[in-house]
Design a protein around this motif. Structure first.
Motif, PDB file in Angstrom:
ATOM      1  N   LEU A 328       0.943  -1.275  -0.126  1.00 17.33           N
ATOM      2  CA  LEU A 328      -0.025   0.028  -0.044  1.00 17.33           C
ATOM      3  C   LEU A 328       0.818   1.383  -0.021  1.00 17.33           C
ATOM      4  N   ASP A 329       0.498   2.129  -0.660  1.00 17.14           N
ATOM      5  CA  ASP A 329       1.432   3.454  -0.811  1.00 17.14           C
ATOM      6  C   ASP A 329       1.577   3.999   0.517  1.00 17.14           C
ATOM      7  N   LYS A 330       3.083   4.238   0.532  1.00 11.78           N
ATOM      8  CA  LYS A 330       3.443   5.007   1.945  1.00 11.78           C
ATOM      9  C   LYS A 330       3.298   4.012   3.255  1.00 11.78           C
ATOM     10  N   ILE A 331       2.888   2.716   2.928  1.00 13.88           N
ATOM     11  CA  ILE A 331       2.442   2.083   4.139  1.00 13.88           C
ATOM     12  C   ILE A 331       3.506   0.916   4.280  1.00 13.88           C
ATOM     13  N   PHE A 332       4.315   0.875   5.369  1.00  8.52           N
ATOM     14  CA  PHE A 332       5.213  -0.353   5.608  1.00  8.52           C
ATOM     15  C   PHE A 332       4.583  -1.526   5.479  1.00  8.52           C
ATOM     16  N   ALA A 333       5.110  -2.617   4.789  1.00  3.92           N
ATOM     17  CA  ALA A 333       4.681  -3.922   4.629  1.00  3.92           C
ATOM     18  C   ALA A 333       3.940  -4.715   5.977  1.00  3.92           C
ATOM     19  N   GLU A 334       4.762  -4.415   7.123  1.00  3.81           N
ATOM     20  CA  GLU A 334       4.208  -4.977   8.056  1.00  3.81           C
ATOM     21  C   GLU A 334       3.108  -4.508   8.800  1.00  3.81           C
TER      22      GLU A 334
END
Lengths: 398, 147
Positions: A328-334
């Protein structure tokens, strides 16, 4: 499909991490429970009925595996603890003796740690040279790219059939033909392919193949090493001990059993091997082609629906397996994985044990969805709904 | 503290972290911490001079909790004496573990007071102080302490 066979397929839980491990159908669980409750005994050691039964079940699993991957002989099937141990056996037992200083081994930056680190260690130890086959813009391997880095020193090509992050299906048959024309051995990591598509080691002329039971509906702690018999005949054992020897004397005279028992020292994971048998029989009762067809339909649907979510980037649209990686844009995968977990959706976040692919992918961490037969279109709809509502992600996870 | 205020402060420090920059100069002590079970990975850069934390930076890839907590910690520790930093670490651990602690020592890091209610996130909030602990150990072991 067949969700009723999986106790873990509860309504609230959406399990999309099948690349890590899979659920087990009741047929597999029952097989393991039967071994522990009806005929527990060691194998290759007893003269009593239940021990004979274990011997039969254990050895007939070898035949079931042989048939499943279309190997020439059941003696080419070695039971190990998993893909990692299988690859370590190939590299540290066979290759350590086969290769010489300066010989080149080709891998890619998209390989799993298990098909990288043993090679790196062997490079340090004996001076072989590990080289990377360049990937295309879609992170794929082509025969041309293999040819581009092959030299007269290339002795081994070691590749995953399907990679665990990108999920691309490698042209193994073409690579195999090229390799063998040039006296190069082909080692295949089948952890992500054997559970999901028809494997035929004769058709593809594969020299070594490694895969795991737990990624194909079987128990954890069991893997398979397939190798052509001519290679097994000259491969030194990886482990020494009980079950693999014929005799040893105080004079140091010793003799080891024939292939394949020579490679199975110590008490094996018998329950696991028997569970693997049930897993393969279960897959065959459905048909591996049918499973693949279902996964591909799910994948196409998933990709189509992910495009509806404006802030999603998919990194491997061109792949042909049930593996899809995204952020997701600008969201860290974790954070994304934690957010999905709030809705009982299980995905993997991270680099997925494939730490070098970031050089090509340009991103270190992603969320990985990996599908299997029991996943449904409705589960994908639920995932998409949750992703579409992700504007409030921090209200949920913080 | 109101949960909306806490959340806003976390988001603000995640999206615009303070002193998020690698510092490879010899004057900085570098300490790396990571979570074995997930993918948070940060490097803390601390410059210690005359027994005080003269400057601090951090870099790395991590989740919103780790990045925001590290950003707030870096702001907080600049100017502390080594003893004050040790006290800060102790109080922070007490807070995260739901033990008695001195609220006056933690400033904005109080926003993580409830973090251990989500056990999987506790380790994210602990990464920055673990990096600071490591930095102080390196300093004590004869590392850099500019006079």
């Amino acid at each position: 499909m067949n969700r009723e066979d999986f106790l873990m397929c509860k309504d609230a839980l959406i399990y999309l991490d099948n690349g890590a491990t899979t659920f087990k159908p009741k047929q597999v669980i029952n097989k393991v429970v039967d071994y522990y409750t009806k005929y527990t005994a060691n194998c290759h050691r007893g003269d009593y009925d239940i021990s004979q039964k274990v011997d039969f079940e254990y050895e007939s699993t070898r035949e079931v595996v042989r048939k499943f991957i279309n190997a020439d002989s059941r003696e080419e099937i070695i039971f190990t603890s998993g893909t990692t141990e299988s690859l370590n056996m190939i590299i540290f037992s066979f290759m350590r003796h086969y290769l010489k200083k300066g010989d080149e081994v080709l891998i890619t930056k998209a390989e799993h740690a298990s098909n990288v680190l043993p090679w790196f260690e062997l490079e340090k130890e004996m001076g072989i040279v590990v080289k990377f086959i360049p990937l295309t813009r879609d992170y794929k391997v082509t025969l041309d790219n293999v040819k581009a880095v092959t030299t007269n020193k290339t002795k081994v090509i070691s590749l995953a059939y399907i990679t665990n992050v990108i999920g691309d299906v490698r042209p193994i048959k073409e690579i195999s033909e090229f390799a063998h024309q040039n006296n190069i051995l082909l080692c295949v990591d089948g952890a992500q392919s054997v559970p999901h598509m028809k494997t035929d080691v004769l058709r593809d002329d594969i020299d070594f193949l490694a895969f795991s039971a737990h990624k194909m509906l079987g128990p954890t702690g069991v893997g398979i090493l397939y190798a052509k018999k001519k290679f097994l005949e000259v491969m030194p054992p990886f482990k020494y001990g009980g079950g693999m020897n014929i005799k040893f004397e105080s004079t140091k005279e010793l003799e080891y059993k024939e292939v394949p028992l020579r490679f199975e020292a110590g008490t094996q994971n018998i329950a696991g091997v028997l569970g693997l048998k049930a897993a393969i029989e279960y897959i065959e009762s459905i048909g591996i082609e049918k499973i693949r067809e279902h996964e591909i339909k799910l994948r196409e649907y998933l990709i189509k629906r992910l495009k509806e979510v404006s802030n999603v980037t998919v990194y491997n649209e061109a792949s042909e397996s049930g593996i899809v990686i995204f952020n997701l844009d600008k969201i860290f995968a974790e954070d994304t994985a934690n957010y999905l977990n709030h809705y009982h959706i299980c995905v993997r976040a991270g680099n997925h044990c494939t730490k070098m692919i970031k050089d090509d992918l340009g991103v270190k961490n992603t969320c990985r969805i990996s599908l299997y037969l029991y996943n449904t279109f409705e589960e994908i709809d639920k995932l998409i709904d949750v992703l579409k509502n992700s504007k409030n992600i921090y209200d949920i996870i913080l | 503290m109101d949960s909306n205020i806490k959340r806003e402060l976390m988001i603000e420090n995640f999206e615009n972290p303070f002193h998020k920059e690698s510092k490879n100069g010899k004057e900085f002590i570098k300490a790396n911490t990571y979570n074995a079970s997930c993918i948070d990975n940060i490097d803390l850069y601390v410059r210690i001079k005359d027994g005080k934390i003269y400057d601090a930076y951090f870099d790395g890839e991590a989740c919103a909790i780790t990045i925001s907590a590290t950003s707030l910690m870096v702001k907080k520790i600049i100017g502390m004496t080594l003893q004050e930093a040790r006290n800060f670490i102790t109080e922070y651990y007490h807070m995260v573990n739901f033990e008695n602690y001195d609220k006056t020592k933690l400033g904005n890091l109080l926003i993580y007071e409830d973090i251990a209610k989500q056990p999987s996130r506790k380790k994210c909030a602990l990464l920055p102080v673990q990096a600071l602990e490591k930095s102080l150990e390196i300093c004590e072991e004869g590392g850099k302490n500019d006079k």
